[in-house]
Scaffold this active site. Sequence first.
Site, short mmCIF file in Angstrom:
data_model
loop_
_atom_site.label_atom_id
_atom_site.label_comp_id
_atom_site.label_asym_id
_atom_site.label_seq_id
_atom_site.Cartn_x
_atom_site.Cartn_y
_atom_site.Cartn_z
N ASP A 100 -20.35 15.25 -11.90
CA ASP A 100 -20.14 16.17 -10.77
C ASP A 100 -20.49 15.48 -9.46
O ASP A 100 -21.26 14.51 -9.45
CB ASP A 100 -21.01 17.42 -10.92
N1 URA Z 1 -22.96 18.02 -17.13
C1 URA Z 1 -22.86 18.62 -15.92
O1 URA Z 1 -23.03 19.83 -15.82
N2 URA Z 1 -22.55 17.87 -14.85
C2 URA Z 1 -22.37 16.54 -14.91
O2 URA Z 1 -22.12 15.89 -13.88
C3 URA Z 1 -22.49 15.91 -16.16
C4 URA Z 1 -22.78 16.67 -17.26
#
Ligand code: URA
Length: 249
Positions: free
Chosen positions: A106
């Site tokens: 993310d």
């Molecule tokens: N899980 C998440 O919620 N976000 C990420 O960036 C990676 C794994």
Amino acid sequence: MALIRLDKLLAQSGERTRSEATRQIRAGLVTVAGVSITNPATKVDPDAGAVLLNGCPVCNEPHQYFMLHKPAGILTAARDARAQTVMALLPQALLRRDVLPVGRLDKDTTGLLLLTNDGVLAHRLLTPKRHVWKEYLATLDGPLGDADVAAFAQGITLTDFVAMPAQLEILTSSAQESRALVRVSEGKYHQVKRMFAARGRQVLTLHREAFGPLRLDIPIGENRPLRGDEIAALRAVAQETEPREGSNG
Ligand code: URA
């Protein structure tokens, strides 16, 4: 001019195994200088650029594998019209080589991102059936306890799927905040955040420490090529049963 076997050249491009290359040649999908070649043992010049598979040039360059320590605030994407992407942190030469992120972090997640132009290995690392573990360090907005550990181990039910069993190791826990290591073997959208949300906790920060056998060991914003032993270890967890040639590992 060193000639090499046609099946070896196709396998060296890394997109297929030697036996897949053999099948494609025998099926008449390959031309050399405009002539259809169906004998995999035919010797060709790897630098002549005259080998086509289904009409597309087969190149003879080894694959590239990089680790990047992703900062927060940057998109995991090959390109974006407005926002800065992780590609801006890589050497320009790699962009011409079609190096892409393997999976996504993310925008606000930091940590280890693997990038490669080895599409076969990337696909094998991402498929949930290979159970490649990713380890995250998370901070949460409240306490965690044994019931959370048990729920992660059992597999948390989310709105659209049941998450595979995961490991939750609580490092610190207080009424205001806790820290934990989470190990998951799949990579669905917002997976870790949604698993904690299902337990009533909000993720405040998320940082990926490990991807399969790779552990993050570079400062934030930096990148480095993977060593041969790291590429071999990735291949092992991806359960590549048949060697593919030409990838520098
Ligand atoms: N899980 C998440 O919620 N976000 C990420 O960036 C990676 C794994």
